[in-house]
Design a protein around this motif. Structure first.
Motif, PDB file in Angstrom:
ATOM      1  N   LYS A 132      -1.362  -2.539  -8.244  1.00  0.00           N
ATOM      2  CA  LYS A 132      -2.009  -2.598  -6.925  1.00  0.00           C
ATOM      3  C   LYS A 132      -0.973  -2.291  -5.851  1.00  0.00           C
ATOM      4  O   LYS A 132       0.191  -2.657  -5.999  1.00  0.00           O
ATOM      5  N   GLU A 135      -2.197   6.108  -3.469  1.00  0.00           N
ATOM      6  CA  GLU A 135      -3.561   5.702  -3.102  1.00  0.00           C
ATOM      7  C   GLU A 135      -4.468   6.877  -2.765  1.00  0.00           C
ATOM      8  O   GLU A 135      -5.673   6.804  -2.945  1.00  0.00           O
ATOM      9  N   ALA A 148       1.257   3.002  -7.473  1.00  0.00           N
ATOM     10  CA  ALA A 148       0.419   2.076  -6.712  1.00  0.00           C
ATOM     11  C   ALA A 148      -0.899   2.744  -6.387  1.00  0.00           C
ATOM     12  O   ALA A 148      -0.938   3.778  -5.725  1.00  0.00           O
ATOM     13  N   THR A 149      -1.961   2.179  -6.897  1.00  0.00           N
ATOM     14  CA  THR A 149      -3.274   2.782  -6.717  1.00  0.00           C
ATOM     15  C   THR A 149      -4.348   1.707  -6.667  1.00  0.00           C
ATOM     16  O   THR A 149      -4.215   0.661  -7.300  1.00  0.00           O
ATOM     17  N   ASP A 150      -5.379   1.998  -5.914  1.00  0.00           N
ATOM     18  CA  ASP A 150      -6.495   1.060  -5.850  1.00  0.00           C
ATOM     19  C   ASP A 150      -7.374   1.183  -7.090  1.00  0.00           C
ATOM     20  O   ASP A 150      -8.256   0.364  -7.309  1.00  0.00           O
ATOM     21  N   ALA A 165      -6.339   1.246 -10.406  1.00  0.00           N
ATOM     22  CA  ALA A 165      -5.402   1.077 -11.518  1.00  0.00           C
ATOM     23  C   ALA A 165      -6.085   1.140 -12.889  1.00  0.00           C
ATOM     24  O   ALA A 165      -5.575   1.813 -13.794  1.00  0.00           O
TER      25      ALA A 165
END
Lengths: 503, 471
Positions: free
Chosen positions: A8, A114, A156-158, A160
């Motif tokens: 996250k 993101e 970092a990704t929304d 995941a």
């Protein structure tokens, strides 16, 4: 090689923060957060560096001071992705590859991904991971500061979970690539045929079924061509058969399912034999087993990602040496198919090995198609250079599938012609064929030699031959391949299977 | 050139053999042939034994295209052997097939005996026996133009280099004026004015000065012309980067590209093609001399770009670069094709059975390939990759002429080099190094120069450039 994780979004307190930016993108998410936290230093740095997000562009901001004096990343790296509407997997992989040297001095890096989709995020990670390959097991005195430090890259990704799902098969394919690169990089005194076979046997842990055949078994099968090549070496030859029953489980054979088949040339070292090669550059001949290495890497990739396909991979492993027992120019050998070959040049040995293995493959498995890979001819380098492998095929559909798959993964192939006039160049006065057809069209006549062992009498047998002599080894860095063994073909054939042959 | 006469019946002359094409799959109406196992398969020949007029049955296989019939005609001529005259029986065949039979025979009959005390015996006349001469005559006239263009090219290629010097070549081209082709030959002074530094450098080492020959066929369609660009190295020693002695005599044929372009122009003129066409032929001798250019030299080309010379034996691309630039800027063609015996690399790649096809325009390349298939001069597409261009980066000039080292994709490098001089004009490049000379006799020619390209270009124009609505 670094671990890859999908997390996250949160600003890192140390290491590198990476901002992948396409042209005209405004800072958002973590990028915007770090810009705010540095009082706009990121925006100013990008402007000062004339960073516009173009492909190949990058800019680094060192040790920015964060407002409030909190700990922050030791560097912020912006990397250009080019036009937002052209974000192909190839572009993202190349960006990942280009990113690696900019962060490899850090232990950890967080990539602010993101704005990317889950597959795009995974592609970026794949490029970075593929570029991070290093073959350093024989360096005993390398200084600590010269070694790469990067241990972990967190994307970092929304999304995941979705990125993780996209990543799992890519990771398996990357592992296949690394297996192939390791095999190709190994020196020839280490990786001789018995050792090569042992290493393949160890891949049974992935769920592959592996059989190893030695000279006694191959003699029984009538492998006169392969054994003729091997007879000059102190190292025994091997043929290894790998099976992956991904579509039908272990009972594939009984169910009568036809597998897809891949065959690799594995000459662990090629001196040329009695037709010995010039000394200059002969060390390159350790990678004359790249076709076999690629097939092994591919089978590992298919097993690693549990591909829903029945596949077989066969490799003929020999060493081609000059010696008192070596095969001579003028010798006539009998292949497993019963055809006789006059050996004109003992340095045209790859096709002799392939002839027997291809015949065996077809007789035993009656596959849906056969693709063979071989560092077969210098002529293909003189024809195409290092950007394309030569593709020869008796089947237009298969050729088109291979061309498209190669384009998609950045392993390009170029179709070359076949034709009766070329085949005639193999005519021998004493045997069914010669093993060389002269300099003109040298790669084409080599392909024709192999084609003579593809039996289409009982119906069409789609077959393709990839001459990878120009693409198996990179003499300079490529976007996702460090200088050295490329594993060219692993990703291409994995893509071929994924696109067209999985149930 | 074989003299072809259209007749409705064979002449009553026992010395003239009669060849009868027989397609496969039909009942063979001659017991002697059936007994000999003759089925009409392509390549088969059966000759009636006995003292009367020679009767030759020529296996035609399953002929579909005119090219197939041409090969039958050539096979008939070859089977006839040492006769003065041959008759081919084309009765019952479509007029197109009859014309193609004659074309094939004429191509096979060509020989180059200018310098032989006793010329090789062979047929010099053909009676083509047909049902309706008036239907065949116009088709033959059309086919004959292509054949004569091809044979003109063969003659030029076969000429030794002490005869066909740059001046000698230019004279042969100037003679084409009689067919309505306007010929302009640029000598050193005008080449200097044009700044064609590549051509001037390559030709600098020889006593035979370089020339740029510009051939124009007006046609009747109001359109920009199609341009043929030819490499015309009357002899190529390699220059300072001199070639090995063995086989160097073949380098008299290093002008085969220019010869093919000239042959194509002749064909267009002979058949009064409506399409406007131009040919720009770069003629030079690459000699080893005191004034030769050197590896390391930097040349300023006609386009203003600078080129670092690496190997003086890679001279073809230098003269072509200037010719391409000249054609693109001075003649403003709608498309350009260059033909050149350019690289050994293409011989390694494709051997003697196909020429390499490179280019910047997919449609033009596809058209050239189709034209080649139609006349039995097949091409194969080859790549120009980003790496090929990168390999030509020079430290001292805008680009280097070739790369150095072993195992080089030199045909691709050469094409990448030429592309830099083609500008934005649709362009295709045919590397004919493997196909300019026939190592052994085939159905459409004896051993020796093939004329490869002349018929291809003529066919290309006929198929795609004669429509007044085009462009």
């Amino acid at each position: 090689m670094p671990d890859i994780a999908f997390v996250k979004p949160a600003l890192p307190r140390h290491g590198a923060l990476v901002l992948p930016l396409a042209e005209d993108w405004v800072l958002a998410g973590l990028a915007q957060a770090i810009d705010a936290a540095t009082g706009g230093a990121v925006q100013r740095a990008l402007a000062a560096a004339s960073f516009k997000g173009r492909k190949g562009q990058s800019a680094t901001l060192w040790a920015p001071t964060l407002e409030g004096g909190t700990a922050g990343p030791s560097r912020i790296v912006a990397i250009g992705l080019g036009k937002a509407e052209e974000l192909t997997s190839e572009v993202l992989e190349a960006a990942g590859g280009a990113l690696l040297p900019l962060i490899s001095a850090e232990r950890e890096a967080v990539v602010a991904a993101e704005a990317l989709t889950a597959p795009q995020t995974a592609s970026l990670a794949l490029g970075l991971l593929l570029k991070s390959y290093r073959f350093d097991r024989y360096r005993t005195t390398e200084k600590e500061e010269d070694k790469p430090k990067l241990e972990r890259v967190a994307l970092a990704t929304d999304a995941a979970p979705a990125a993780k799902a996209a990543w799992a098969p890519m990771r398996a394919v990357a592992d296949g690539v690394f297996i192939a690169r390791d095999l190709v990089s190994e020196p020839p005194n280490v990786l001789h045929p018995p050792e090569f076979a042992d290493r393949i046997k160890a891949l049974e842990s992935l769920g592959l079924e592996v059989e190893v055949l030695g000279p006694k078994e191959m003699r029984k099968l009538g492998f006169g061509a392969l054994l003729g090549v091997a007879q000059g070496s102190a190292q025994e030859p091997r043929m290894v058969v790998m099976q992956w029953h991904g579509a039908s489980g272990a009972k594939a054979k009984r169910a009568g399912q036809k597998p897809v088949a891949f065959i690799g040339k594995g000459v662990t070292f090629d001196t040329g034999g009695i037709s010995i090669k010039p000394a200059a550059g002969m060390e390159d001949m350790k990678w004359d087993m790249a076709g076999a290495g690629t097939v092994v890497g591919l089978m590992a990739a298919l097993a690693g990602r549990k591909a829903k396909v029945d596949a077989v991979g066969l490799v003929g492993l020999v060493e081609n040496m000059p010696s008192g027992s070596a095969q001579r120019p003028g010798d006539v050998v009998k292949t497993a198919a019963g055809l006789t070959v006059e050996v004109i040049n003992t340095d045209a040995e790859g096709r002799l090995v392939l002839a027997d293995v291809i015949h065996y493959c077809q007789e035993r498995f009656a596959p849906r198609f056969m693709v063979d890979l071989a560092t077969l001819t210098g002529a293909i380098i003189i024809s195409l250079g290092h950007e394309h492998a030569g593709l020869f095929s008796n089947d237009d559909a298969l050729a088109q599938q291979l061309t498209a798959a190669g384009k998609a993964v950045g392993e390009a192939v170029w179709r070359m012609p076949l034709g009766e006039a070329y085949d005639k160049q193999l005519k021998s006065e004493i045997a069914d064929m010669k093993n060389v057809g002269g300099r003109p069209g040298g790669s084409i006549t080599a392909a024709h030699f192999i084609q003579r062992f593809v039996n289409t009498k009982d119906g069409p047998m789609p077959w393709a031959h990839l001459d990878i002599a120009g693409t198996a080894w990179a003499t300079k860095d490529l976007p996702t391949v460090p200088k050295g063994a490329t594993a060219f073909g692993v990703r291409l054939l994995d893509r071929l299977v994924a696109e067209h042959y999985e149930s | 050139m074989l003299k072809v006469k259209l007749r409705t019946t064979p002449r009553a002359d026992a010395a003239t053999p009669l060849a009868v094409p027989v397609a496969a799959g039909h009942v063979v109406p001659f017991p002697f042939a059936v007994a000999a196992g003759f089925t009409g398969a392509s390549g088969q020949v059966a000759e009636q034994p006995g003292p009367e007029r020679r009767l030759l049955l020529i296996g035609a296989g399953e002929p579909r295209r005119p090219l197939d019939w041409e090969q039958v005609g050539g096979a008939a001529l070859a089977a006839a052997g040492r006769v003065v005259r041959l008759a081919i029986d084309a009765r019952g065949l479509p007029p197109e097939a009859a014309a193609a039979l004659a074309a094939g025979a004429a191509l096979r009959a060509w020989s180059f005996d200018t310098y032989l005390g006793t010329p090789e015996p062979g047929a010099s006349a053909l009676d083509l026996v047909v049902d309706r001469p008036e239907a065949v005559a116009p088709l033959w006239a059309r086919a004959e133009a292509g054949v004569r263009g091809c044979l003109f090219a063969r003659d030029l290629v076969a000429e030794p280099a002490n005869r066909l010097t740059t001046r000698g070549f230019a004279q042969r081209l100037e003679a084409l004026a009689e067919y309505g082709i306007a010929v302009d030959v640029l000598g050193r002074k005008r080449l200097r004015r044009e700044g064609l530094g590549g051509l001037l450098a390559v030709g600098g080492g020889s006593v035979n000065p370089p020339r740029l020959a510009v051939l124009r066929w007006r046609g009747s369609v109001a359109a920009p012309p199609i341009a043929f660009i030819g490499k015309g190295l009357c002899f190529d020693t390699g220059g300072i980067s001199i070639k090995p002695a063995a086989g160097m005599e073949e380098m008299k044929a290093d002008m085969a590209g220019a010869a093919a372009c000239a042959g194509a122009m002749l064909a267009l003129a002979l058949r009064r093609s409506p399409a406007p066409a131009v040919a720009v032929l770069a003629l030079a001798e690459n000699a080893t001399g005191a004034a030769s250019y050197r590896p390391g030299d930097v040349l300023r080309m006609g386009s203003g770009r600078t080129v670092e010379v690496i190997d003086t034996d890679a001279e073809g691309r230098l003269v072509l670069a200037d010719a391409l630039h000249f054609a693109a800027t001075r003649l403003k063609p709608q498309a350009m094709l260059d033909l050149a015996t350019l690289t050994g690399s293409i011989v390694t790649a494709l051997g003697a059975h196909r020429a390499g096809l490179f280019g910047s325009d997919a449609a033009l390349m596809a058209q050239a390939a189709a034209a080649g298939e139609a006349v039995g001069e097949p091409l194969w597409p080859m790549p120009i990759g980003a790496r090929h261009r990168e390999d030509l980066a020079s430290d001292i000039a805008d680009l280097r002429q070739c790369a150095s080292g072993r195992f080089l994709p030199d045909a691709c490098h050469a094409a990448a080099f030429l592309r830099e001089f083609a500008g934005s004009t649709p362009w295709a490049h045919l590397d004919i190094a493997g196909v300019d000379i026939r190592a052994e006799a085939g159905p459409l020619g004896r051993k020796g120069s093939s004329g490869f390209g002349a018929r291809l270009l003529d066919q290309l124009v006929a198929l795609y450039f004669e429509d007044p609505e085009r462009h």
